[in-house]
Design a protein around this motif. Structure first.
Motif, mmCIF file in Angstrom:
data_model
loop_
_atom_site.group_PDB
_atom_site.id
_atom_site.type_symbol
_atom_site.label_atom_id
_atom_site.label_comp_id
_atom_site.label_asym_id
_atom_site.label_seq_id
_atom_site.Cartn_x
_atom_site.Cartn_y
_atom_site.Cartn_z
ATOM 1 N N MET A 1 2.011 6.413 -6.978
ATOM 2 C CA MET A 1 0.960 7.285 -7.518
ATOM 3 C C MET A 1 1.335 8.750 -7.357
ATOM 4 N N VAL A 2 1.904 9.115 -6.221
ATOM 5 C CA VAL A 2 2.307 10.510 -6.006
ATOM 6 C C VAL A 2 3.405 10.892 -6.993
ATOM 7 N N ALA B 1 0.836 -1.207 0.000
ATOM 8 C CA ALA B 1 0.000 0.000 0.000
ATOM 9 C C ALA B 1 0.867 1.252 0.000
ATOM 10 N N LEU B 2 1.932 1.255 0.796
ATOM 11 C CA LEU B 2 2.832 2.408 0.823
ATOM 12 C C LEU B 2 3.573 2.576 -0.498
ATOM 13 N N TYR C 1 1.734 11.337 -10.433
ATOM 14 C CA TYR C 1 0.968 12.595 -10.461
ATOM 15 C C TYR C 1 1.907 13.793 -10.555
ATOM 16 N N SER D 1 2.549 1.587 -3.436
ATOM 17 C CA SER D 1 1.570 2.050 -4.424
ATOM 18 C C SER D 1 1.270 3.530 -4.246
ATOM 19 N N ALA D 2 1.121 3.973 -3.010
ATOM 20 C CA ALA D 2 0.830 5.386 -2.751
ATOM 21 C C ALA D 2 1.988 6.277 -3.191
ATOM 22 N N ILE D 3 3.204 5.865 -2.891
ATOM 23 C CA ILE D 3 4.382 6.647 -3.295
ATOM 24 C C ILE D 3 4.493 6.666 -4.815
#
Length: 55
Positions: A19-20, A12-13, A23, A15-17
């Motif tokens: 995505m950021v 999850a971490l 973006y 994936s979040a990093i």
């Protein structure tokens, strides 16, 4: 916490990093011209892709 829980937190971490980072790359004004020039590649018929000879 079990190993599966830690793996879930890890992915999850990551994936979040990711995505950021994506973006940031996409919405950065310096990259706007590059993305806009590549935006019409699918519609460009002037330079056909050579797929080899038909059999």
């Amino acid at each position: 916490m079990t190993t599966n829980d830690w793996l879930g937190v890890f992915f999850a971490l990551v994936s979040a990093i990711g995505m950021v980072a994506i973006y940031f790359m996409v919405f950065r004004p310096a990259n706007k011209e590059s993305f806009e020039s590549q935006g019409v590649i699918a519609l460009d018929d002037e330079d056909p892709i050579n797929m080899g000879e038909k059999r």
